[in-house]
Every structure is written in C-alpha cells, then in structure tokens.
Write a protein that holds these residues in place. Structure first.
Motif, PDB file in Angstrom:
ATOM      1  N   UNK A  11     -84.718  51.432  30.957  1.00 10.81           N
ATOM      2  CA  UNK A  11     -84.255  51.720  31.342  1.00 10.81           C
ATOM      3  C   UNK A  11     -82.741  51.908  31.400  1.00 10.81           C
ATOM      4  N   UNK A  12     -81.488  52.452  31.236  1.00  5.24           N
ATOM      5  CA  UNK A  12     -80.249  52.129  32.299  1.00  5.24           C
ATOM      6  C   UNK A  12     -80.083  53.171  33.110  1.00  5.24           C
ATOM      7  N   UNK A  13     -78.605  53.136  33.545  1.00  6.31           N
ATOM      8  CA  UNK A  13     -77.623  54.237  34.469  1.00  6.31           C
ATOM      9  C   UNK A  13     -77.557  55.393  33.204  1.00  6.31           C
ATOM     10  N   UNK A  14     -78.260  56.238  34.058  1.00  6.73           N
ATOM     11  CA  UNK A  14     -78.008  58.145  33.538  1.00  6.73           C
ATOM     12  C   UNK A  14     -79.037  58.439  32.782  1.00  6.73           C
ATOM     13  N   UNK A  15     -79.522  57.166  32.724  1.00  2.18           N
ATOM     14  CA  UNK A  15     -81.194  57.254  31.352  1.00  2.18           C
ATOM     15  C   UNK A  15     -81.876  58.758  32.725  1.00  2.18           C
TER      16      UNK A  15
ATOM     17  N   UNK B 208     -83.615  55.910  47.406  1.00  3.63           N
ATOM     18  CA  UNK B 208     -82.309  54.672  46.754  1.00  3.63           C
ATOM     19  C   UNK B 208     -82.779  53.953  44.586  1.00  3.63           C
ATOM     20  N   UNK B 209     -81.933  54.325  43.660  1.00  2.00           N
ATOM     21  CA  UNK B 209     -82.319  53.701  42.499  1.00  2.00           C
ATOM     22  C   UNK B 209     -82.266  55.078  41.592  1.00  2.00           C
ATOM     23  N   UNK B 210     -82.618  55.778  42.422  1.00  4.90           N
ATOM     24  CA  UNK B 210     -82.950  57.227  41.599  1.00  4.90           C
ATOM     25  C   UNK B 210     -82.515  58.329  42.030  1.00  4.90           C
ATOM     26  N   UNK B 211     -81.420  59.485  40.997  1.00  4.19           N
ATOM     27  CA  UNK B 211     -81.629  60.905  41.367  1.00  4.19           C
ATOM     28  C   UNK B 211     -82.379  61.126  40.997  1.00  4.19           C
TER      29      UNK B 211
ATOM     30  N   UNK C  75     -86.047  62.482  36.657  1.00  4.06           N
ATOM     31  CA  UNK C  75     -85.357  61.684  37.297  1.00  4.06           C
ATOM     32  C   UNK C  75     -84.008  61.093  37.214  1.00  4.06           C
ATOM     33  N   UNK C  76     -83.403  60.770  37.152  1.00  5.84           N
ATOM     34  CA  UNK C  76     -82.287  60.158  35.859  1.00  5.84           C
ATOM     35  C   UNK C  76     -81.913  58.831  37.325  1.00  5.84           C
ATOM     36  N   UNK C  77     -81.440  57.651  36.212  1.00  8.44           N
ATOM     37  CA  UNK C  77     -81.505  56.359  37.041  1.00  8.44           C
ATOM     38  C   UNK C  77     -80.291  55.843  37.269  1.00  8.44           C
ATOM     39  N   UNK C  78     -80.176  55.586  38.459  1.00 13.21           N
ATOM     40  CA  UNK C  78     -78.637  55.326  39.383  1.00 13.21           C
ATOM     41  C   UNK C  78     -77.943  53.821  38.783  1.00 13.21           C
ATOM     42  N   UNK C  79     -76.761  54.158  38.764  1.00  9.84           N
ATOM     43  CA  UNK C  79     -75.849  52.777  38.303  1.00  9.84           C
ATOM     44  C   UNK C  79     -76.508  51.647  39.269  1.00  9.84           C
ATOM     45  N   UNK C  80     -76.602  50.813  39.466  1.00  9.95           N
ATOM     46  CA  UNK C  80     -76.751  49.425  40.378  1.00  9.95           C
ATOM     47  C   UNK C  80     -75.943  49.263  41.533  1.00  9.95           C
TER      48      UNK C  80
END
Length: 536
Positions: A459-463, A312-315, A523-528
């Motif tokens: 970091x922000x979402x999709x970074x 949870x939290x990343x792809x 690793x890509x940050x997911x949107x909360x």
C-alpha cells in the motif's frame, strides 16, 4: 395430637347435634369429618392409631352423653373411624403425598377421596346403624350421613391443609380477612333466612375472599358460610319452600349449594393465583432481560469506544450500527491496535446472533485476537488460535473475521480471512478498487483442524482500506455480491477524506431498514514522516 383431635372432635360433634339440628334434620353439617381426615393427612401413618383412638374416645363420649345404645355407639364409632382412614388413604395414593390444594389437580383428588369416597363408605356403615336402631329407610339414612360428612370434610379439612402454606396472606391483611369472613357469614345467614339464592348472596363474597386472600381465604370463607347457613337452617328453613321436599331433603340441597359455591371460589382463587404468578414471572423475565441488555450494552460499549485513539501511520474511523427491530445488540466488532516495531493490527468480525451471548463471545474473540496480535503472531496464526479458542467458549456458535497486520515502514499489508466479506483497497494514484479476497478460510466455530493462509499486498500513502461486516452489503432487496459491487462503486467515486466519514458511508450503502448489524472500519495510509535533518 391426641388431645387436639379429641377436643376438636367432641366440640364439633356436639355442635352438630345441638347447633345444626342433626337429630331433627338428618343431613346436618358435621365438622369432625374434616378434622379427622385432615389430621390423618398431616401425620405419618405411624401416628394414625393415635388419631383414630381420639376419634373412638370422642365419638363414644358424645354418644354415651346422648344416651345411645352400645350397639349403636359401636356402629357410629366404626363409621367415623373407617371414613377418615379410607378418605386419607385414597387421597394420599392419588396425590402421592399430602395434597396441595393450591393446585387444581390436587383439589379435585382431595374432593374425590376425602369428600366423596370416604364419606360414602362412612355413610353406608353409619346409615345402616341409623336404620337398624331408628327404623328409618337405609338408603335415605346413608345419603344423609354422606351429605353431612362430605360438606364437613370440604370446608373444615381444606383450611387446615392450607393453613401453613398461606397463613402469611392473612397476616398481611388481618382487617380485610375479618371483614370478608364476617360478610360471608352474614350473607349466608341472610340467604337461609330470606329464601334468596345462596349463589346470589354467598358466591360474590366467596369470590372476594378468593381474589384477595387466595385459596385459604376461599376455604375459610366457605367454612364461615357453612357454619352460618347451618346454624340458621337449624332454626327453621325458608329456602326452597316451594320445593316438594322434606326438611331433610331441603337441607341436603343447601349443603350441595354450599359445597358447589366453595369449590367454585377455591377454583377462582387458584386461577387468580396462577395469573398473578404468571404476571410475576413475566415481570421477573422482563427485569432479567433488562439486566442482560444492560450488561450487553456495557460490554458492547467497551468494545466500541466512542473516542478513537490516534495511531501513528494511519488515519482511521469506525462505526457500529445495530440492526433495527431486534431490540438487542449484536456481535459485530472492530479493532485497531498499535503493535511492536511500529506495526498496526486491524480487525473486523461478526459473531452469529444477537443478545448477551453474542456480545460475550464477541468481546472474548476481540480481546483474544488483540492479545495474539500483540504477541507478534501473523494474521494466519491469529485465526488459527482464535478458532481453537472459540471451541472452548461456553456459548460459541460461529463467527467470521478479517484480520490484518500493517507494517508502515515497508508499506506491506498482510491479511487473512475466516469466512468474512473481502476488504476493499482503493489506490490513491489510480482510483482503482481491489477486492482483497485471497487467503479466505473457514468461519471460526466449535471445530478444529483448519489452517488459515495469509496474503500480502503493498500500500502507498493515501491508499484507503475499507473493512466491514456483511450487514453493510446484504439486505432483503439484494444479495451480498450485489452489495459489495455497490460498495465498490461508492469507494471508487468518493475521495479519501469522504470515505473516512463512516457514518455517511454506511448510510449510503446499507439497506434500510437495517436487517443486520453494520460495522465499518476505514483506514487511510499516512505518508511517512520525513527524516530529521543531519546535525553534522
């Protein structure tokens, strides 16, 4: 021991006189010379008097039966007692113990002591006795004595010394062994009867024995050749008819030829055994390498699962590619581990070298890093602990690693590096690519005293964060800096979804052929997740 030596001595001496024509031809085959020297070599020195007593009694009985004078009997007894004592003592001194005739050096030392020095001493004494009582030329009598005892020591003592070590070879091939010995005896008889060269007829049979029955087979075949040739020669010599020598001289040449052929066969057996042993060693080594490779593959597969668990939290995605041409796996690894309080542990590392040792160190360092992270340690402390842990690894050399702890609720990414290439951070909003090159410390290895700093970035979402081992950016055609620059260009130009295809990314950036292992973790940050609606 006494009665065994006595019976063997009397039987061999009587056969030498009646069967091999010692009284007429001089340098006949004398088997007791091999019996006595072998008996001394195989017994403790404290038992040597028992063996010598059997020699004295046996020689006296044979000579009394033949009707020799007491003074001649005393000379013969002295010669046949001193000869094995000298020969055995020389061999034991040169070999530092009982010789192992399977080895070239021991065979030569055995021949030097038991077949040359001992019979020479015996020949000097025995030849003097023969010259005094029969009025013959002393040097000729000594030479005839030496020749008969030398061939006897070689072809009789050698099988006795080898028997306990190599008898199982005969047990495995009893029919073939009998066939080889019978063929050798028949060819030896034929060589003396027809006048053909013994080497032409006998040596092939001896070589057959050497290659199939090892050194013992060559020695036994040599004994069969010696017994058969001398029995036939006692009935009349055809071999060397054209040589201007007396029957005694021609008989001496036969003994020399037999001895040379037997030694050649034993050396062939030694060479064949050495090559078979080397082949077995190579096969065992190959099997060991295969077993180690299998163990390495199992350990490596456990550290690089094919199916990646959702976090949870990343792809994220990851790939490992082994170097081409090494034939073994390396020590590159990655790790993605959910932690308490919704945090995520990310790591990429690289142990120096290839093979089972590198894989073992990799698995231990990866597991230890996961455990330290799960205990709640920050990236700097994780590397501190890993560095101390690496000092206790039995095979530890050096490793580089980059570890991160990502906190999705706050959007903060904390990292620390132990000599590892910097991760790349691609901003989703601007497309900017940033090298995370701060907090870079010493490589992990068998030393202590280093501390590792930490750095934090938001970091922000999709970074997208790209972590990798040096095999991705280093190659024969470029340095690390040039490879990182090329990777930066690819990361900046590809979309976040495309970057998650690690296989394609590695194929695009890595040099070909791969000179080193490649490990990539993207690793890509997911949107909360949006907050749940209120139920009030």
């Amino acid at each position: 021991m006494f009665f065994v030596v006595l019976l063997a001595y009397v039987g061999g001496a009587q056969l030498s006189v009646t069967g091999f024509g010692a009284s007429e031809l001089g340098p006949a085959f004398f088997p007791p010379a091999g019996v006595t020297v072998a008996a001394l070599l195989l017994t403790r020195r404290a038992q040597w008097p028992v063996v010598i007593a059997a020699v004295i009694l046996g020689e006296s009985a044979v000579d009394l039966y033949a009707g020799y004078e007491l003074s001649a009997i005393a000379g013969y007894v002295l010669a046949n007692s001193v000869e094995p004592l000298v020969g055995a003592s020389v061999v034991l001194a040169l070999c530092n113990g009982v010789p192992d005739l399977r080895h070239r050096k021991d065979l030569f030392l055995f021949v030097a002591g038991a077949c040359l020095v001992g019979p020479l001493v015996g020949g000097l004494i025995g030849g003097a006795t023969v010259a005094a009582h029969f009025g013959v030329w002393w040097p000729g009598a000594a030479l005839r004595w030496f020749a008969s005892d030398a061939i006897g020591a070689l072809v009789v003592a050698a099988p006795i010394l080898l028997w306990r070590k190599q008898f199982p070879i005969l047990q495995q091939r009893p029919v073939e062994a009998c066939g080889i010995l019978g063929t050798t005896a028949a060819l030896s008889w034929l060589a003396i009867w027809t006048g053909l060269s013994p080497s032409l007829l006998i040596l092939p049979a001896l070589a057959w024995a050497a290659l199939r029955l090892d050194v013992l087979g060559a020695a036994l075949a040599g004994a069969a050749a010696a017994f058969s040739a001398n029995l036939r020669a006692a009935s009349g010599l055809t071999l060397f008819d054209g040589v201007d020598l007396s029957p005694s001289g021609r008989m001496a040449l036969i003994q020399i030829l037999i001895a040379v052929n037997v030694l050649l066969a034993m050396m062939i057996a030694q060479e064949g055994a050495a090559r078979r042993e080397a082949a077995r060693g190579r096969a065992v080594e190959q099997q060991q390498r295969q077993r180690l490779q299998t163990v390495a593959e199992v350990l490596h597969s456990a550290a690089h699962p094919a199916a990646l668990a959702a976090v949870a939290g990343v792809d994220y995605s990851a790939v490992y590619k082994p170097a081409e041409g090494t034939g073994s796996l390396g020590g590159d690894w990655y790790s993605v581990l959910p932690l308490r309080n919704d945090r995520i542990y990310l790591a990429v590392g690289d142990v120096v070298g290839h093979g089972l040792a590198a894989v073992e160190d990799m698995v231990q360092l990866r597991s230890a890093g996961n455990a330290y992270a799960y205990q709640g340690l920050g990236p700097g402390r994780i590397l501190d602990e890993l560095n101390q842990f690496a000092g206790g690894l039995s095979q530890a050399e050096f490793a580089t690693t980059l570890v991160m702890v990502f906190d999705p609720p706050s959007g903060m990414l904390t990292y620390s590096s132990a000599g590892h290439p910097p991760a790349l951070l691609r901003r989703a909003q601007t497309g900017e690519v940033i090298r995370l090159g701060e907090a870079n410390g010493s490589v992990i290895g068998p030393f202590c005293g280093f501390t590792y700093e930490e750095a934090t970035v938001s970091v922000a979402p999709d970074d997208v964060v790209v972590m990798y081992s040096d095999g991705l950016v280093e190659g024969a055609d470029r340095g690390v800096d040039a490879g990182i620059a090329e990777l930066e260009h690819v990361v900046a130009s590809w979309s976040p979804d495309a970057l998650l295809d690690c296989e394609a990314l590695a194929a695009e950036v890595a040099s070909t052929p791969l000179g080193d292992d490649v490990c990539v973790l993207v690793v890509r940050v997911q949107a909360p997740n949006p907050p749940l609606p209120s139920l009030c």
